[in-house]
Design an enzyme around this catalytic site. Structure first.
Site, PDB file in Angstrom:
ATOM      1  N   CYS A 144      -3.009   1.690   6.557  1.00 34.90           N
ATOM      2  CA  CYS A 144      -3.073   0.862   8.206  1.00 34.90           C
ATOM      3  C   CYS A 144      -3.658   1.468   8.732  1.00 34.90           C
ATOM      4  O   CYS A 144      -4.250   1.528   9.893  1.00 34.90           O
ATOM      5  CB  CYS A 144      -1.739   0.020   8.638  1.00 34.90           C
ATOM      6  SG  CYS A 144      -0.082   1.960   8.243  1.00 34.90           S
ATOM      7  N   ASN A 185       1.030  -1.102  -0.139  1.00 29.67           N
ATOM      8  CA  ASN A 185       0.146  -0.124  -0.446  1.00 29.67           C
ATOM      9  C   ASN A 185       0.877   1.198   0.146  1.00 29.67           C
ATOM     10  O   ASN A 185      -0.011   2.486  -0.459  1.00 29.67           O
ATOM     11  CB  ASN A 185      -0.655  -0.342   1.094  1.00 29.67           C
ATOM     12  CG  ASN A 185      -0.556  -0.526   2.738  1.00 29.67           C
ATOM     13  OD1 ASN A 185       0.717  -0.765   3.314  1.00 29.67           O
ATOM     14  ND2 ASN A 185      -1.164   0.330   3.681  1.00 29.67           N
ATOM     15  N   GLU A 216       8.737   3.418  14.228  1.00 29.86           N
ATOM     16  CA  GLU A 216       9.543   4.039  13.245  1.00 29.86           C
ATOM     17  C   GLU A 216       9.081   5.912  12.916  1.00 29.86           C
ATOM     18  O   GLU A 216       8.459   5.812  13.643  1.00 29.86           O
ATOM     19  CB  GLU A 216       9.335   3.236  12.137  1.00 29.86           C
ATOM     20  CG  GLU A 216       9.378   1.186  12.179  1.00 29.86           C
ATOM     21  CD  GLU A 216       8.164   0.780  11.248  1.00 29.86           C
ATOM     22  OE1 GLU A 216       8.834  -0.156  10.522  1.00 29.86           O
ATOM     23  OE2 GLU A 216       7.850   1.615  10.212  1.00 29.86           O
ATOM     24  N   GLU A 234       4.834  -3.415  12.972  1.00 28.98           N
ATOM     25  CA  GLU A 234       3.791  -2.432  13.002  1.00 28.98           C
ATOM     26  C   GLU A 234       2.718  -3.390  11.825  1.00 28.98           C
ATOM     27  O   GLU A 234       2.844  -3.621  10.187  1.00 28.98           O
ATOM     28  CB  GLU A 234       3.746  -0.983  11.697  1.00 28.98           C
ATOM     29  CG  GLU A 234       3.139  -0.133  11.337  1.00 28.98           C
ATOM     30  CD  GLU A 234       2.464  -0.880  10.609  1.00 28.98           C
ATOM     31  OE1 GLU A 234       0.883  -0.396  10.762  1.00 28.98           O
ATOM     32  OE2 GLU A 234       2.486   0.071   9.243  1.00 28.98           O
TER      33      GLU A 234
END
Length: 582
Positions: free
Chosen positions: A387, A252, A562, A353
């Site tokens: 997400c 994505n 991150e 993640e």
């Protein structure tokens, strides 16, 4: 041994101990003619059938001998023979220039030890808008994955000992090259992912920002001096790279999910092996081409593209090979759990993640117009395939009807479904028909239980992967769309009465990546921000990601962070040193 002229005399990290009998590569990039920055007048048409074509350059004939030193010996390697040969020349420029991809950045081989590697088998990369084949990419397997890991390991000693200022300079140059090639990189994303070109351009800027950020953070890896408990001792704390990092990324955000991880890893002194999603390998390979041009040494950035059929084998190598010290993964919670099991065997450092199920709460005190604007951005960016996009709207009873009415009007006015290369498009296709079927399943389930379709609700006439932006009202927590992540352009709205009720619904999920809420009540803002069980909160804001801020979740949404000043710590080990007898 390293050349004295390179000035790399400090002890290297033990994670990168040279393989006995082998010399680690020098801290300079190996370049072949195929990496030349000279412009080439070859274009690959988006939607064209057949393999992507481009010249591999005269150095390709030298690659076979070089690659032989990287591959493990044995029957497995013999079965998967690497074909290192020049690719055939492409025809001249095509007519549809606005949808053309420059062959200077389109690669079809894996990148292992600084060399472009083609395998006997290849898999197709398809345009999700038309379903047509963009080209074929080398289908790497376990042998290529092991070769990439070995190359990364051998490059690590020199890279980790390179002065931080030099690592910073090369990351900075990589960033600059991304910005110089922003338009070409964006076209690659739109071609293989389908997102609107404007969004793809935004992703490239976002992606490059992580290289810029971590180029600066590379020079700020500080240790400590701790006051000792005895007068004849001195106590130090050092920070050293963990070693080879396996980077497994989704489709994505095919560029940004790589640089957000790789930027931190390289800044820390680690080397990486990237396994991109099978749907979008071209972006990862284009980044590899620019890394070569930026002077990132051979073996520091490796890419092993593979088909869905080879994914399990490649993933297992990356998670179990003892030379890999760190795994960073972005994807589904289910896959993350599988990778954790593999990584446990050698006790690797892991950051993940994983899935999201973001709530978007609108309280009675909210500015409804601002909330609608934020909802539109949070829900429908990349057609709902992010997400952190909102998956559940919770709207308080007093403003519920007003919000739904204005939200529906905004969807119908502002959102335009179409091919990502069309200038007016804001909603491209979903990545594949399976994604469309999940959206349909959630709508059918909700409607069967009493939900109402306010707008949208069906496939778009443009093609099988296109779906209308959809808004549902009269939604309850018993419906599938409120219990699992849709990952599509579906906005279900739940009506609630009290703050406590909204927080309870929001926190009922077993994941907690992002959450959003709109309120003008300062006391309520503090309460809800602290009570939401998520890793990131947007208060009166629908877009929250940036390089400076820590990205990550709680519960089953993952481990670690991150981006930000915290992101580099995921790739560093802390070493305590005690000097005695002083």
């Amino acid at each position: 041994m390293l050349r004295e002229a390179e000035g790399l005399s400090r002890p290297h990290s033990p994670r990168y101990a040279p393989t006995p009998g082998r010399l680690p590569p020098a801290a300079v990039p190996r370049r072949d003619a195929a990496s030349s920055t000279a412009p080439r007048q070859l274009l690959l048409r988006v939607g064209a059938g057949g393999p992507c074509r481009g010249c591999a350059g005269p150095a390709a004939c030298r690659q076979s001998a070089a690659m032989a030193t990287l591959l493990p010996r044995g029957a497995a390697a013999a079965r998967r023979r690497l074909l290192l040969r020049p690719a055939p020349l492409a025809p001249g420029p095509v007519r549809a220039a606005s949808r053309a991809l420059s062959a200077a950045l389109v690669r079809r081989g894996g990148l292992v030890g600084g060399r472009w590697v083609e395998t006997a088998a290849a898999f197709p990369v398809q345009d999700p808008a038309s379903g047509e084949e963009l080209g074929r990419v080398s289908d790497c397997g376990a042998a290529e994955a092991r070769a990439a890991v070995r190359a990364a390991h051998e490059a690590g000693a020199a890279w980790s000992r390179l002065p931080a200022k030099e690592r910073s300079a090369r990351l900075r140059r990589w960033y600059e090259l991304m910005m110089e090639n922003k338009e070409e990189l964006a076209r690659i994303i739109t071609a293989e992912n389908g997102k609107p070109l404007k969004e793809a351009q935004g992703e490239i800027v976002y992606s490059a920002s992580f290289l810029e950020w971590f180029a600066e953070e590379a020079r700020r890896i500080y240790g400590d001096v701790i006051p000792a408990s005895a007068k004849d001792r001195r106590v130090l704390v050092l920070k050293q790279p963990v070693g080879v990092a396996a980077i497994i990324t989704p489709w994505n955000f095919p560029s940004a999910m790589i640089t957000r991880k790789v930027g931190a890893a390289l800044a820390a002194g680690c080397t990486v092996v990237v396994k991109p999603a099978e749907d979008t390998p071209l972006s990862a390979l284009a980044l590899g081409e620019l890394a070569n041009q930026a002077g990132i040494p051979a073996g520091v950035y490796n890419v092993v593209p593979c088909s869905r059929q080879q994914t399990a084998a490649v993933g297992e190598v990356l998670c179990t090979d003892p030379l890999v010290s760190k795994i960073s993964f972005t994807g589904s919670t289910a896959t993350g759990k599988i990778l954790l099991k593999h990584a446990a065997g050698t006790v690797k450092r892991v950051s993940m993640e994983l899935g999201g199920h973001a709530p978007f709460i609108v309280f009675d005190s909210a500015n409804v117009d601002q909330a609608v604007t934020g909802a539109l951005a949070s829900k429908y960016r990349n057609s709902g395939q992010t997400c952190v996009c909102t998956n559940r709207f919770l709207v308080q009873k007093g403003i519920h009807d007003e919000f739904v009415e204005k939200f529906a009007k905004a969807i119908e006015k502002e959102l335009h479904v179409g091919n990502g290369f069309d200038a007016k498009t804001t909603q491209g296709p979903l990545i594949n028909e399976k994604a469309v079927e999940k959206v349909e399943k959630h709508i059918k389930d909700a409607v069967s239980q009493g939900a109402s379709v306010v707008t949208g609700g069906k496939r778009h006439s443009l093609g099988k992967n296109f779906f209308e932006p959809t808004l549902l009202s009269n939604v309850t927590t018993k419906m599938l769309c409120t219990q699992e992540e849709t990952f599509g352009p579906l906005a279900p709205v739940i009506k609630f009465e009290t703050e406590a009720e909204a927080v309870a619904i929001a926190n009922a999920a077993n994941v907690g990546l992002a959450g959003y809420f709109y309120s003008q009540d300062p006391a309520q803002i503090w309460r809800v921000a602290e009570q939401l069980e998520v890793g990131m909160v947007g208060v009166n804001e629908g877009i929250i990601s940036s390089a400076e801020c820590p990205f990550g979740g709680v519960k089953e949404s993952g481990l670690g962070r991150e981006g930000s000043k915290y992101g580099i710590d995921e790739y560093l080990e802390i070493k305590y040193v005690c000097f005695g007898g002083l």
